[in-house]
Write a protein that holds these residues in place. Structure first.
Motif, PDB file in Angstrom:
ATOM      1  N   PHE A   1       0.812  -1.214   0.000  1.00  0.00           N
ATOM      2  CA  PHE A   1       0.000   0.000   0.000  1.00  0.00           C
ATOM      3  C   PHE A   1       0.851   1.271   0.000  1.00  0.00           C
ATOM      4  O   PHE A   1       0.324   2.355  -0.209  1.00  0.00           O
ATOM      5  CB  PHE A   1      -0.955   0.003   1.195  1.00  0.00           C
ATOM      6  N   TRP A   2       2.146   1.131   0.234  1.00  0.00           N
ATOM      7  CA  TRP A   2       3.034   2.289   0.128  1.00  0.00           C
ATOM      8  C   TRP A   2       3.601   2.335  -1.283  1.00  0.00           C
ATOM      9  O   TRP A   2       4.299   1.431  -1.714  1.00  0.00           O
ATOM     10  CB  TRP A   2       4.159   2.217   1.142  1.00  0.00           C
ATOM     11  N   ILE A   3       3.286   3.386  -1.997  1.00  0.00           N
ATOM     12  CA  ILE A   3       3.797   3.590  -3.355  1.00  0.00           C
ATOM     13  C   ILE A   3       4.745   4.778  -3.293  1.00  0.00           C
ATOM     14  O   ILE A   3       4.306   5.920  -3.105  1.00  0.00           O
ATOM     15  CB  ILE A   3       2.653   3.832  -4.355  1.00  0.00           C
ATOM     16  N   ASP A   4       6.022   4.523  -3.404  1.00  0.00           N
ATOM     17  CA  ASP A   4       7.056   5.526  -3.204  1.00  0.00           C
ATOM     18  C   ASP A   4       6.933   6.633  -4.257  1.00  0.00           C
ATOM     19  O   ASP A   4       7.106   6.377  -5.452  1.00  0.00           O
ATOM     20  CB  ASP A   4       8.439   4.864  -3.306  1.00  0.00           C
ATOM     21  N   PRO A   5       6.633   7.867  -3.843  1.00  0.00           N
ATOM     22  CA  PRO A   5       6.509   8.948  -4.828  1.00  0.00           C
ATOM     23  C   PRO A   5       7.822   9.296  -5.514  1.00  0.00           C
ATOM     24  O   PRO A   5       7.817   9.930  -6.570  1.00  0.00           O
ATOM     25  CB  PRO A   5       5.983  10.123  -3.992  1.00  0.00           C
ATOM     26  N   ARG A   6       8.958   8.878  -4.936  1.00  0.00           N
ATOM     27  CA  ARG A   6      10.238   9.120  -5.613  1.00  0.00           C
ATOM     28  C   ARG A   6      10.403   8.192  -6.804  1.00  0.00           C
ATOM     29  O   ARG A   6      10.984   8.572  -7.819  1.00  0.00           O
ATOM     30  CB  ARG A   6      11.390   8.932  -4.628  1.00  0.00           C
ATOM     31  N   ARG A   7       9.903   6.963  -6.693  1.00  0.00           N
ATOM     32  CA  ARG A   7       9.967   6.026  -7.818  1.00  0.00           C
ATOM     33  C   ARG A   7       8.843   6.253  -8.812  1.00  0.00           C
ATOM     34  O   ARG A   7       8.983   5.984 -10.004  1.00  0.00           O
ATOM     35  CB  ARG A   7       9.903   4.577  -7.297  1.00  0.00           C
ATOM     36  N   HIS A   8       7.706   6.727  -8.318  1.00  0.00           N
ATOM     37  CA  HIS A   8       6.527   6.956  -9.168  1.00  0.00           C
ATOM     38  C   HIS A   8       6.018   8.384  -8.929  1.00  0.00           C
ATOM     39  O   HIS A   8       4.933   8.580  -8.360  1.00  0.00           O
ATOM     40  CB  HIS A   8       5.437   5.935  -8.857  1.00  0.00           C
ATOM     41  N   PRO A   9       6.792   9.392  -9.346  1.00  0.00           N
ATOM     42  CA  PRO A   9       6.415  10.777  -9.028  1.00  0.00           C
ATOM     43  C   PRO A   9       5.082  11.207  -9.627  1.00  0.00           C
ATOM     44  O   PRO A   9       4.349  11.974  -8.992  1.00  0.00           O
ATOM     45  CB  PRO A   9       7.577  11.595  -9.602  1.00  0.00           C
ATOM     46  N   ASP A  10       4.761  10.734 -10.826  1.00  0.00           N
ATOM     47  CA  ASP A  10       3.493  11.143 -11.428  1.00  0.00           C
ATOM     48  C   ASP A  10       2.310  10.617 -10.634  1.00  0.00           C
ATOM     49  O   ASP A  10       1.283  11.297 -10.490  1.00  0.00           O
ATOM     50  CB  ASP A  10       3.411  10.664 -12.883  1.00  0.00           C
ATOM     51  N   PHE A  11       2.443   9.399 -10.110  1.00  0.00           N
ATOM     52  CA  PHE A  11       1.397   8.856  -9.249  1.00  0.00           C
ATOM     53  C   PHE A  11       1.258   9.718  -7.997  1.00  0.00           C
ATOM     54  O   PHE A  11       0.144  10.023  -7.549  1.00  0.00           O
ATOM     55  CB  PHE A  11       1.716   7.411  -8.882  1.00  0.00           C
ATOM     56  N   GLY A  12       2.396  10.136  -7.428  1.00  0.00           N
ATOM     57  CA  GLY A  12       2.369  10.966  -6.231  1.00  0.00           C
ATOM     58  C   GLY A  12       1.707  12.318  -6.475  1.00  0.00           C
ATOM     59  O   GLY A  12       0.879  12.771  -5.670  1.00  0.00           O
ATOM     60  N   TRP A  13       2.032  12.961  -7.595  1.00  0.00           N
ATOM     61  CA  TRP A  13       1.408  14.249  -7.905  1.00  0.00           C
ATOM     62  C   TRP A  13      -0.076  14.079  -8.197  1.00  0.00           C
ATOM     63  O   TRP A  13      -0.886  14.932  -7.804  1.00  0.00           O
ATOM     64  CB  TRP A  13       2.106  14.904  -9.094  1.00  0.00           C
ATOM     65  N   ALA A  14      -0.437  12.999  -8.884  1.00  0.00           N
ATOM     66  CA  ALA A  14      -1.855  12.750  -9.167  1.00  0.00           C
ATOM     67  C   ALA A  14      -2.632  12.570  -7.871  1.00  0.00           C
ATOM     68  O   ALA A  14      -3.756  13.062  -7.718  1.00  0.00           O
ATOM     69  CB  ALA A  14      -2.008  11.528 -10.065  1.00  0.00           C
ATOM     70  N   TRP A  15      -2.025  11.847  -6.914  1.00  0.00           N
ATOM     71  CA  TRP A  15      -2.676  11.651  -5.616  1.00  0.00           C
ATOM     72  C   TRP A  15      -2.861  12.991  -4.901  1.00  0.00           C
ATOM     73  O   TRP A  15      -3.948  13.301  -4.394  1.00  0.00           O
ATOM     74  CB  TRP A  15      -1.842  10.718  -4.744  1.00  0.00           C
ATOM     75  N   LEU A  16      -1.804  13.801  -4.859  1.00  0.00           N
ATOM     76  CA  LEU A  16      -1.867  15.063  -4.129  1.00  0.00           C
ATOM     77  C   LEU A  16      -2.886  16.019  -4.745  1.00  0.00           C
ATOM     78  O   LEU A  16      -3.672  16.656  -4.023  1.00  0.00           O
ATOM     79  CB  LEU A  16      -0.486  15.721  -4.109  1.00  0.00           C
TER      80      LEU A  16
END
Length: 419
Positions: free
Chosen positions: A226-241
């Motif tokens: 359930f932890w998706i590292d935003p450093r490895r997947h930055p686009d996923f992290g920005w989409a989430w935010l």
């Protein structure tokens, strides 16, 4: 190995959908999604607020904040967990459908608890059951889109899911208003929510996994996923935010609409009817943009520009509520909000499916994204209650919602892998 008619062959579930979905399937999926939204928004728009007012008339805002906050906390955990479980389900009828059925039945049970709740404690428990169960259905229905739909059609399907969302809000509000009481309102929402799932389940167009292809289940691996590292997947992290910020803005704007009409606008008619009118106006303009914008985004291959500008339109509508606290202002704001949210709903969903890290985990990953839908429901009451009571009232509240929405819109530009 050949597959049964209408069912994808084992193993195909981890690939992107390759065939254009038929209209019957899109219609059934949208109807099932509509049922989930009715189960959520009949209570959220009116019934929970009226129930809180009935049990604690002197502390209705804090009671509503407590109940909705607890339910949202449950939702935040339930959605990714059920999404992850559906990724691994090897039932013969498919990996998503069992969770659609179980969630629908559990949602009805929770609504029945709410219908006959004798106090705030049972009310809170019933709402937590509703959130737990309907998130199982919602997680499975959402994950079915990247399972079954090619990338270049996801804006269109996202548009129809947006139609079902606003339809759920409108129908849920209408059922709660027309039923004539809190208990009858919950019963009407429960019946509609359950019946709406049946066509999708009967179609049995679901991906089937072979249990021999699944690795042994390990709790530590399951939990760590359930932890998706935003450093490895930055686009996923920005989409989430960005989705989190937009939903926080929207939750702040809508959760206190009933009290806004009674306490700030001083609406002269029945406030329940006022909420229904505003919801209907929002729905009219949303329906005028949601499908068209999704199709337009598919044809141009662009997502971000639609999301950015629609977010700014949503923020503009929120600012109208802050500075124009009249019935006319609320009507205009609802019309503007529908335009922006229609575009945002369809295109942002398509954008999200384009940044999922791993195809085999898309149910879980979409569940993690959906935390950005649920967490604002926890935070919004905690933010709104003190602002309404002590820090400037509804003008300050809706100004803050507008500022948060602008932040969410601007940060969409940080996503790099999607045009």
């Amino acid at each position: 190995m050949s597959a049964e008619p209408g069912v994808r062959a084992p193993g195909s579930a981890v690939e992107d959908g390759e065939e254009r979905p038929g209209g019957r399937w899109v219609g059934a999926l949208s109807l099932a999604n509509l049922g989930v939204w009715v189960g959520w928004f009949g209570p959220l728009q009116l019934l929970l607020a009226r129930q809180a007012e009935h049990f604690t008339p002197g502390h209705k805002a804090s009671t509503l904040a407590l109940v909705t906050g607890l339910g949202a906390a449950v939702s935040m955990v339930a959605n990714p967990v059920f999404g992850a479980l559906s990724d691994r389900t090897t039932a013969r009828i498919g990996r998503r459908i069992p969770w659609v059925v179980a969630g629908g039945a559990g949602g009805v049970a929770g609504l029945l608890i709410l219908a006959w709740a004798p106090d705030v404690a049972v009310m809170a428990a019933g709402w937590c059951v509703v959130q737990l169960a309907l998130n199982a259905s919602f997680a499975a229905l959402t994950a079915a889109v990247p399972d079954q739909v090619p990338r270049r059609q996801r804006g269109m399907v996202g548009g129809w899911l947006g139609v079902s969302q606003v339809g759920g809000i409108l129908i849920g509000t209408a059922l709660a208003t027309a039923a004539g009481g809190i208990t009858a309102g919950y019963l009407a929402c429960a019946a509609f929510s359950l019946l709406a799932l049946i066509p999708y389940v009967l179609m049995r167009r679901d991906a089937v996994l072979d249990h021999r292809d699944q690795p042994p289940f390990q709790w530590r691996e399951f939990a760590s996923g359930f932890w998706i590292d935003p450093r490895r997947h930055p686009d996923f992290g920005w989409a989430w935010l960005t989705r989190f910020l937009m939903n926080l803005s929207y939750s702040i704007s809508t959760m206190y609409l009933l009290y806004y009409l009674t306490d700030a606008v001083h609406y002269r008619g029945d406030a329940d009817t006022g909420v229904l009118i505003l919801t209907a106006l929002d729905a009219v303009t949303l329906l005028g943009t949601v499908v068209i914008s999704g199709i337009w985004s598919d044809r141009t291959g662009r997502r971000k520009v639609f999301v950015v500008w629609s977010g700014l339109v949503i923020s503009a509508a929120t600012m109208l509520l802050a500075v124009w606290q009249t019935w006319t202002g609320a009507v205009v704001a609802s019309l503007v909000l529908g335009v922006g949210y229609g575009v945002y709903t369809s295109v942002d969903f398509a954008l999200l499916t384009d940044v999922l890290p791993v195809a085999a985990d898309r149910g879980k990953d979409l569940g993690v994204i959906n935390i950005a839908n649920a967490l604002p429901q926890v935070l919004a009451p905690a933010i709104a209650a003190p602002i309404v009571t002590h820090l400037g009232g509804y003008g300050a509240l809706y100004a803050l919602a507008g500022a948060i929405g602008v932040g969410g819109s601007v940060l969409v530009r940080r996503i790099r892998s999607v045009r």
